[in-house]
Design a protein around this motif. Structure first.
Motif, PDB file in Angstrom:
ATOM      1  N   ASP A  95       0.828  -1.211   0.000  1.00  0.00           N
ATOM      2  CA  ASP A  95       0.000   0.000   0.000  1.00  0.00           C
ATOM      3  C   ASP A  95       0.863   1.262   0.000  1.00  0.00           C
ATOM      4  N   ILE A  96       1.937   1.246   0.773  1.00  0.00           N
ATOM      5  CA  ILE A  96       2.851   2.400   0.838  1.00  0.00           C
ATOM      6  C   ILE A  96       3.464   2.675  -0.534  1.00  0.00           C
ATOM      7  N   LEU A  97       3.952   1.621  -1.188  1.00  0.00           N
ATOM      8  CA  LEU A  97       4.593   1.792  -2.493  1.00  0.00           C
ATOM      9  C   LEU A  97       3.579   2.186  -3.570  1.00  0.00           C
ATOM     10  N   ASN A  98       2.379   1.650  -3.486  1.00  0.00           N
ATOM     11  CA  ASN A  98       1.338   2.033  -4.443  1.00  0.00           C
ATOM     12  C   ASN A  98       0.970   3.504  -4.311  1.00  0.00           C
ATOM     13  N   LEU A 138       3.341   5.543  -6.288  1.00  0.00           N
ATOM     14  CA  LEU A 138       3.063   5.438  -7.723  1.00  0.00           C
ATOM     15  C   LEU A 138       1.825   6.229  -8.135  1.00  0.00           C
ATOM     16  N   LYS A 139       0.902   6.434  -7.203  1.00  0.00           N
ATOM     17  CA  LYS A 139      -0.315   7.192  -7.508  1.00  0.00           C
ATOM     18  C   LYS A 139      -0.113   8.698  -7.396  1.00  0.00           C
ATOM     19  N   ASP A 140       0.922   9.106  -6.670  1.00  0.00           N
ATOM     20  CA  ASP A 140       1.183  10.529  -6.443  1.00  0.00           C
ATOM     21  C   ASP A 140       1.811  11.139  -7.692  1.00  0.00           C
ATOM     22  N   SER A 141       1.071  11.994  -8.378  1.00  0.00           N
ATOM     23  CA  SER A 141       1.542  12.578  -9.644  1.00  0.00           C
ATOM     24  C   SER A 141       2.813  13.403  -9.467  1.00  0.00           C
ATOM     25  N   ASN A 142       3.064  13.907  -8.267  1.00  0.00           N
ATOM     26  CA  ASN A 142       4.260  14.713  -8.016  1.00  0.00           C
ATOM     27  C   ASN A 142       5.504  13.859  -7.764  1.00  0.00           C
ATOM     28  N   ASN A 163       9.634   9.256 -10.084  1.00  0.00           N
ATOM     29  CA  ASN A 163      10.832   8.832  -9.359  1.00  0.00           C
ATOM     30  C   ASN A 163      10.719   7.407  -8.824  1.00  0.00           C
ATOM     31  N   PHE A 164       9.556   6.803  -9.023  1.00  0.00           N
ATOM     32  CA  PHE A 164       9.317   5.465  -8.476  1.00  0.00           C
ATOM     33  C   PHE A 164       8.910   4.460  -9.554  1.00  0.00           C
ATOM     34  N   ILE A 165       9.178   4.786 -10.806  1.00  0.00           N
ATOM     35  CA  ILE A 165       8.804   3.901 -11.902  1.00  0.00           C
ATOM     36  C   ILE A 165       9.553   2.578 -11.821  1.00  0.00           C
ATOM     37  N   THR A 166      10.832   2.655 -11.503  1.00  0.00           N
ATOM     38  CA  THR A 166      11.627   1.431 -11.363  1.00  0.00           C
ATOM     39  C   THR A 166      12.339   1.433 -10.011  1.00  0.00           C
ATOM     40  N   VAL A 167      12.814   0.271  -9.618  1.00  0.00           N
ATOM     41  CA  VAL A 167      13.521   0.140  -8.341  1.00  0.00           C
ATOM     42  C   VAL A 167      14.795   0.973  -8.352  1.00  0.00           C
ATOM     43  N   THR A 217       8.480   8.253   4.905  1.00  0.00           N
ATOM     44  CA  THR A 217       8.458   6.792   4.758  1.00  0.00           C
ATOM     45  C   THR A 217       9.212   6.428   3.488  1.00  0.00           C
ATOM     46  N   SER A 218      10.358   5.825   3.640  1.00  0.00           N
ATOM     47  CA  SER A 218      11.223   5.514   2.502  1.00  0.00           C
ATOM     48  C   SER A 218      10.679   4.351   1.671  1.00  0.00           C
ATOM     49  N   GLY A 219      10.569   4.581   0.364  1.00  0.00           N
ATOM     50  CA  GLY A 219      10.160   3.522  -0.549  1.00  0.00           C
ATOM     51  C   GLY A 219      11.203   2.418  -0.610  1.00  0.00           C
ATOM     52  N   SER A 220      12.474   2.798  -0.546  1.00  0.00           N
ATOM     53  CA  SER A 220      13.562   1.817  -0.611  1.00  0.00           C
ATOM     54  C   SER A 220      13.545   0.905   0.611  1.00  0.00           C
TER      55      SER A 220
END
Length: 214
Positions: free
Chosen positions: A63-66, A69-73, A77-81, A100-103
């Motif tokens: 949910d955090i990573l999604n 991806l939903k945040d247009s701003n 920067n999160f298209i790929t790992v 909250t770090s995506g990595s």
């Protein structure tokens, strides 16, 4: 993760989405990765409360990573790992307070994938009448147990002990005999592409020295 009464695990979705997630020579497309992981997590949800400790945690991370991806701003920067890691490192976000770090979040999913692929491999090697608990315990001890505190490890081991035979488990997760056969036929190829995905992420975290993120 609520499922419909007739909803079952579809290994072909896992295979197709992980195949689509392979980006260039060494990267992973995050959206396809998450779509595959959603199906893998369904496997554990269908197993019942035994795997609540795994499925709920993995769903929260997805949910955090999604949301990124939903945040247009932020989504570009999160298209790929690789893009995500480089973006968060360059902007000093990995340990930023209140962020909250995506990595870091993906690292937790990555550890979950290590467990899932090992358990599925062991499941494929069992006979129908054999219990799945030993295979699951071995997979857990070799992967997630290394990152769980004592209380969770103990609870997990008690829950794992109650797992049924392979035949009963597969019926519960996959449904009809035809679906089970299709899943078992596709399992080797699915494990192959899963291993490629896992290895690519492993290498990216090694290159950027992120395996020890708190």
């Amino acid at each position: 993760m609520a499922l419909q009464n007739n909803e079952k695990f579809d290994i072909k979705i896992v295979y197709d989405k992980f195949e689509a997630a392979l980006h260039e020579e060494d990267d992973i497309h995050l959206q396809f990765y998450l779509e595959s992981f959603e199906e893998l997590n369904k496997f554990f949800t269908l197993m019942g409360t035994v795997f609540g400790f795994v499925s709920k945690d993995l769903k929260a991370k997805m949910d955090i990573l999604n949301e990124f991806l939903k945040d247009s701003n932020k989504s570009e920067n999160f298209i790929t790992v690789k893009k995500m890691i480089e973006y968060e490192k360059q902007n000093e976000l990995l340990n930023k307070k209140g962020y909250t770090s995506g990595s870091r979040t993906l690292l937790r999913l990555h550890r979950g994938l290590d467990f899932i692929q090992l358990f599925l491999k062991k499941l494929g090697d069992l006979r129908d009448e054999e219990s799945t608990s030993s295979a699951c315990r071995e997979a857990y001890d070799q992967t997630l147990a290394k990152h769980h505190p004592f209380v969770i490890r103990n609870g997990a081991k008690v829950a794992i002990y109650t797992l049924p035979t392979r035949e009963i488990l597969l019926k519960k997760v996959c449904g009809e005999l035809d679906n089970i056969q299709k899943a078992m036929n596709l399992l080797p190829e699915t494990l192959e592409v899963t291993a490629v995905v896992h290895t690519r992420i492993e290498k990216l975290y090694t290159v950027h020295d992120l395996h020890r993120l708190p």
